[in-house]
Write a protein that holds these residues in place. Structure first.
Motif, PDB file in Angstrom:
ATOM      1  N   CYS A  62     -35.905  22.641-101.053  1.00  0.00           N
ATOM      2  CA  CYS A  62     -37.219  22.202-101.499  1.00  0.00           C
ATOM      3  C   CYS A  62     -37.106  20.816-102.132  1.00  0.00           C
ATOM      4  O   CYS A  62     -36.250  20.588-102.987  1.00  0.00           O
ATOM      5  N   LEU A 108     -40.702  29.270 -94.662  1.00  0.00           N
ATOM      6  CA  LEU A 108     -41.762  28.302 -94.421  1.00  0.00           C
ATOM      7  C   LEU A 108     -42.212  27.643 -95.712  1.00  0.00           C
ATOM      8  O   LEU A 108     -42.652  26.494 -95.712  1.00  0.00           O
ATOM      9  N   LEU A 109     -42.127  28.395 -96.815  1.00  0.00           N
ATOM     10  CA  LEU A 109     -42.498  27.893 -98.130  1.00  0.00           C
ATOM     11  C   LEU A 109     -41.373  28.197 -99.104  1.00  0.00           C
ATOM     12  O   LEU A 109     -40.630  29.172 -98.943  1.00  0.00           O
ATOM     13  N   SER A 130     -44.184  23.201 -99.663  1.00  0.00           N
ATOM     14  CA  SER A 130     -43.944  23.180 -98.221  1.00  0.00           C
ATOM     15  C   SER A 130     -43.127  21.976 -97.780  1.00  0.00           C
ATOM     16  O   SER A 130     -42.837  21.826 -96.601  1.00  0.00           O
ATOM     17  N   ASP A 131     -42.737  21.113 -98.719  1.00  0.00           N
ATOM     18  CA  ASP A 131     -41.906  19.954 -98.393  1.00  0.00           C
ATOM     19  C   ASP A 131     -40.444  20.370 -98.441  1.00  0.00           C
ATOM     20  O   ASP A 131     -39.794  20.304 -99.485  1.00  0.00           O
ATOM     21  N   TYR A 187     -39.612  24.695 -89.295  1.00  0.00           N
ATOM     22  CA  TYR A 187     -39.483  24.200 -90.651  1.00  0.00           C
ATOM     23  C   TYR A 187     -39.735  22.702 -90.716  1.00  0.00           C
ATOM     24  O   TYR A 187     -40.463  22.235 -91.556  1.00  0.00           O
ATOM     25  N   ARG A 196     -43.500  27.561-104.133  1.00  0.00           N
ATOM     26  CA  ARG A 196     -44.426  27.639-103.000  1.00  0.00           C
ATOM     27  C   ARG A 196     -44.686  26.280-102.349  1.00  0.00           C
ATOM     28  O   ARG A 196     -45.683  26.084-101.684  1.00  0.00           O
TER      29      ARG A 196
END
Length: 134
Positions: free
Chosen positions: A33, A44-45, A52-53, A2, A50
């Motif tokens: 998130c 992961l998302l 990714s941070d 992650y 959606r």
């Protein structure tokens, strides 16, 4: 993985469940998130935007049982598998200490220092002993 900067997750193969770094108790690591603020576990998302941070945070350790079932497969005796909604808003699969038949939806639980030896999942303990009538 992650977050590539998290040494605890990297050492455990990217799937760290419990963090033994601080204090005298263990904590569950989860992601939040940066864009929408959604809390999630082992993603992961972000499931909402959606993104990714994701930043890694430590959970307080208290939650509520959302679902519990008894499993007899691949174990010498019956054990429970529960879905616990943590106070931070994410859901984690774990085991609740106590009689498998006595764990119900809505029971409040707290993370213990124990760890399931087979699956490595978090183990919880009931905060309030159930006083249910027949």
């Amino acid at each position: 993985m992650y977050h590539h900067t998290n040494a605890t997750q990297r050492a455990a193969g990217g799937a760290a469940v419990l963090d033994r770094r601080g204090g005298d108790h263990e904590a569950i690591l989860y992601q939040r998130c940066d864009y929408c603020g959604t809390a999630m576990y082992h993603r992961l998302l972000c499931p909402v935007c959606r993104g990714s941070d994701l930043r890694t945070e430590r959970a307080e350790g208290t939650g509520t049982v959302r679902h519990s079932t008894v499993v007899n497969r691949n174990t010498p005796g019956a054990r429970n598998v529960s879905m616990v909604e943590m106070a931070e808003g994410f859901v984690v699969r774990g085991r609740v200490i106590g009689p498998a038949i006595g764990i119900h939806s809505g029971d409040r639980v707290r993370l213990t220092t124990a760890q399931d030896p087979v699956r490595g999942e978090p183990v919880f303990q009931l905060l309030d002993e159930p006083y249910r009538s027949w």
